[in-house]
Design a protein around this motif. Structure first.
Motif, short mmCIF file in Angstrom:
data_model
loop_
_atom_site.label_atom_id
_atom_site.label_comp_id
_atom_site.label_asym_id
_atom_site.label_seq_id
_atom_site.Cartn_x
_atom_site.Cartn_y
_atom_site.Cartn_z
N PHE A 82 -24.07 10.29 -14.05
CA PHE A 82 -23.61 9.23 -13.16
C PHE A 82 -22.90 9.78 -11.93
O PHE A 82 -22.69 9.04 -10.97
CB PHE A 82 -22.69 8.27 -13.91
N TYR A 83 -22.52 11.04 -11.95
CA TYR A 83 -21.92 11.63 -10.75
C TYR A 83 -22.97 12.09 -9.73
O TYR A 83 -22.61 12.51 -8.64
CB TYR A 83 -21.02 12.80 -11.13
N ASP A 84 -24.24 12.00 -10.10
CA ASP A 84 -25.33 12.31 -9.19
C ASP A 84 -25.66 11.05 -8.39
O ASP A 84 -26.29 10.12 -8.90
CB ASP A 84 -26.56 12.79 -9.98
N THR A 115 -18.93 2.02 -7.37
CA THR A 115 -17.71 2.83 -7.35
C THR A 115 -17.57 3.56 -8.68
O THR A 115 -17.59 2.93 -9.74
CB THR A 115 -16.46 1.95 -7.12
N LEU A 116 -17.43 4.86 -8.60
CA LEU A 116 -17.12 5.68 -9.78
C LEU A 116 -15.62 5.87 -9.86
O LEU A 116 -14.94 6.01 -8.83
CB LEU A 116 -17.81 7.03 -9.67
N ARG A 117 -15.08 5.88 -11.08
CA ARG A 117 -13.65 6.07 -11.27
C ARG A 117 -13.39 7.06 -12.41
O ARG A 117 -14.11 7.09 -13.40
CB ARG A 117 -12.96 4.74 -11.58
N SER A 118 -12.32 7.82 -12.23
CA SER A 118 -11.89 8.74 -13.28
C SER A 118 -10.38 8.69 -13.39
O SER A 118 -9.67 8.60 -12.37
CB SER A 118 -12.35 10.17 -12.96
N GLU A 125 -10.65 14.58 -7.43
CA GLU A 125 -10.70 15.44 -6.25
C GLU A 125 -12.04 16.17 -6.17
O GLU A 125 -12.63 16.27 -5.09
CB GLU A 125 -9.55 16.44 -6.28
N ALA A 126 -12.53 16.66 -7.30
CA ALA A 126 -13.78 17.43 -7.30
C ALA A 126 -14.98 16.55 -6.98
O ALA A 126 -15.89 16.96 -6.25
CB ALA A 126 -13.97 18.12 -8.65
N LYS A 127 -15.00 15.34 -7.53
CA LYS A 127 -16.15 14.45 -7.36
C LYS A 127 -15.96 13.45 -6.23
O LYS A 127 -16.88 12.71 -5.89
CB LYS A 127 -16.39 13.67 -8.66
#
Length: 277
Positions: A82-84, A115-118, A125-127
């Motif tokens: 999902f980060y792609d 929107t992706l969330r972590s 920061e990385a993604k």
């Protein structure tokens, strides 16, 4: 061993939800920026309230998109990462379009944003993704809902706005089950407009508007404990009809007091769609 959602779950818990203070300054939030920069620029004063949050798994089959404003569905996905961003747009956008059509009965669905969330700062920061949103809010207002149609489909907007439409969103875990910072969602029938404060949502290239709320003890909150990757919540954030059906759903991340200290950070994706009926 029982899987998390099969284990015994309480009928409700007491969790912390953040509301706008009644004496708040003009609230505004920012998109299109890093999480740190968005947090630095955000305005509005919030206060924490401990509220009862009901286990919606105990009545998941009885929920309605038109009454409570949200439903839980099983939704298997072909997504691998999902980060792609390219994979999300080529695979998950189409899957979401079909899911919202099936769930809502809409004739046409246009996915326009995600929107992706972590919950992990290093991952954010990385993604370059956001963190869980803790302020009780709805994503659109009577102004910004129609405006999104004009933004996304300018050539068709005025004709489309003559009919019924909605903004319907989906939310799901993208990796491990969500134990930390789960999603709370409020029964639309308990919300209304009491305590609703239009809140500017400012992007580098446009301006939107959301609804944030001050505390109201009438709000009836739910959550789905330990959601897994194959599950999705489908919920309304705008409805053009004003005939008594659910028009939007207040929602936010919240602190579950029963969260184990070693629980992994939440990772999730939310999709936004225009649905035309």
């Amino acid at each position: 061993m029982a899987r998390p959602q099969e284990a015994a779950q309480p009928e409700h818990i007491r969790g912390v939800v953040n509301y706008l203070r009644e004496d708040t300054e003009a609230p505004a939030s920012y998109g299109g920026l890093s999480q740190k920069e968005a947090d630095r620029k955000r305005t509005g004063n919030y206060e924490s309230h401990t509220v009862t949050i009901h286990n919606a798994r105990l009545l998941a089959g009885g929920l309605s998109l038109e009454r409570e404003g949200f439903v839980l569905v099983r939704h298997d996905t072909q997504m691998k990462d999902f980060y792609d961003q390219d994979e999300v747009r080529t695979v998950y956008y189409k899957e979401t379009e079909e899911l919202v059509k099936k769930t809502s009965g809409a004739k046409r669905v246009v996915v326009f944003d995600h929107t992706l969330r972590s919950g992990d700062e290093a991952t954010r920061e990385a993604k370059q993704v956001g963190g869980p949103v803790r302020g009780a809010h709805n994503d659109y207002t009577d102004w910004s809902g129609p405006q999104r149609v004009r933004d996304i489909l300018p050539d068709e907007a005025e004709e489309l706005l003559k009919g019924r439409f909605g903004v319907i969103q989906t939310w799901r875990p993208i990796n491990r089950p969500v134990i930390r910072d789960p999603l709370a969602i409020c029964d639309a029938g308990s919300t209304g407009m009491e305590g609703a404060i239009p809140t500017a949502r400012i992007y580098p290239d446009r301006r939107g508007e959301t609804l944030h709320y001050t505390f109201n003890p009438k709000h009836y909150w739910y959550y789905f404990p330990h959601m897994e990757r194959h599950e999705a919540v489908v919920f309304k954030t705008f409805e053009s009809e004003k005939d008594g059906r659910a028009r939007w759903t207040l929602h936010c991340a919240f602190d579950d007091p029963d969260t184990p200290p070693d629980a992994p950070p939440r990772e999730s994706i939310e999709m936004r769609t225009l649905a035309f009926f």
